[in-house]
Design an enzyme around this catalytic site. Structure first.
Site, PDB file in Angstrom:
ATOM      1  N   CYS A 135     -47.120 -38.806  37.254  1.00 39.42           N
ATOM      2  CA  CYS A 135     -46.949 -38.588  35.824  1.00 39.42           C
ATOM      3  C   CYS A 135     -47.553 -39.788  35.107  1.00 39.42           C
ATOM      4  O   CYS A 135     -47.636 -40.872  35.672  1.00 39.42           O
ATOM      5  CB  CYS A 135     -45.473 -38.492  35.449  1.00 39.42           C
ATOM      6  SG  CYS A 135     -44.592 -37.162  36.265  1.00 39.42           S
TER       7      CYS A 135
ATOM      8  N   GLU B 162     -41.638 -35.605  25.643  1.00 41.77           N
ATOM      9  CA  GLU B 162     -43.077 -35.490  25.851  1.00 41.77           C
ATOM     10  C   GLU B 162     -43.590 -34.060  25.729  1.00 41.77           C
ATOM     11  O   GLU B 162     -42.908 -33.113  26.117  1.00 41.77           O
ATOM     12  CB  GLU B 162     -43.446 -35.985  27.255  1.00 41.77           C
ATOM     13  CG  GLU B 162     -43.140 -37.439  27.493  1.00 41.77           C
ATOM     14  CD  GLU B 162     -43.441 -37.894  28.904  1.00 41.77           C
ATOM     15  OE1 GLU B 162     -43.642 -39.109  29.082  1.00 41.77           O
ATOM     16  OE2 GLU B 162     -43.471 -37.059  29.837  1.00 41.77           O
TER      17      GLU B 162
END
Length: 194
Positions: free
Chosen positions: A65, A114
């Site tokens: 990520c 996010e």
């Protein structure tokens, strides 16, 4: 200083801020990515986040990520992070979930917030983890891993749990997952350099 792209609810860039200070009790919405890397046997490379990470330290999650830098193309950002964190090179990097979004709160109140497009890729490499980023790695059979995640019988990051639920809808074989349309990415996401 590494920066992240701040977003409005429509996925448009509204500014940048330092990555080191973006995660707190009221984390603003920002741009990220997740990548699921598979080997030739169809196994997923799982990673355990370094114990020093500000968010979800020591938690197992998908392969990689990260956050693209302002104006950095997503494929380049993913390739960069896979190299920095795991020493991996990949092929067939494919956008699979262009509009994935989540918000999760840690036990201490720190928030992750996010818009995080999800990509899949393949490698012939074995990982060489950067211990400042990754505490451990493991190859897992996709069908078994995804079944455990869906059943809630394995500890995994909250974003990975949500992503797996969407990824299994794409089909049983990650090598056959359809490529998503880059036009479905948030406006702030850059797909090609320059």
């Amino acid at each position: 200083m590494e920066q992240v792209v701040l977003l409005n609810d429509s996925g448009q860039a509204i500014g940048v801020t330092d990555k080191a200070t973006v995660h707190h009790l009221d984390t603003p919405l920002h741009l990220a990515f997740s990548c699921y890397v598979f080997n030739g046997r169809g196994q997923l490379l799982l990673t355990q986040r370094a114990h020093e990470k500000r968010t979800w330290p020591g938690v197992w999650t998908n392969t990689c990520c990260g956050h693209p830098a302002p104006q950095e193309a997503m494929p380049e950002a993913i390739t960069r992070r896979l190299g920095e964190e795991l020493g991996l090179t990949v092929r067939d990097l494919t956008l699979v979930l262009p509009r994935f979004r989540y918000r999760a709160v840690m036990g201490n109140g720190v928030v992750e917030n996010e818009i995080c497009p999800v990509f899949a890729a393949f490698t012939d490499d074995e990982p060489a983890p950067n211990r400042e980023e990754v505490a451990g790695t493991a190859w897992a059979d996709w069908s078994g891993f995804s079944a455990e995640v869906l059943a809630g019988t394995t500890d995994i990051s909250p974003w990975c749990r949500q992503q797996v639920a969407e990824l299994v809808e794409l089909g049983a074989n990650p090598a056959e997952w359809p490529a998503a349309d880059p036009a479905d990415l948030p406006d702030a996401a850059v797909i090609a350099a320059g």
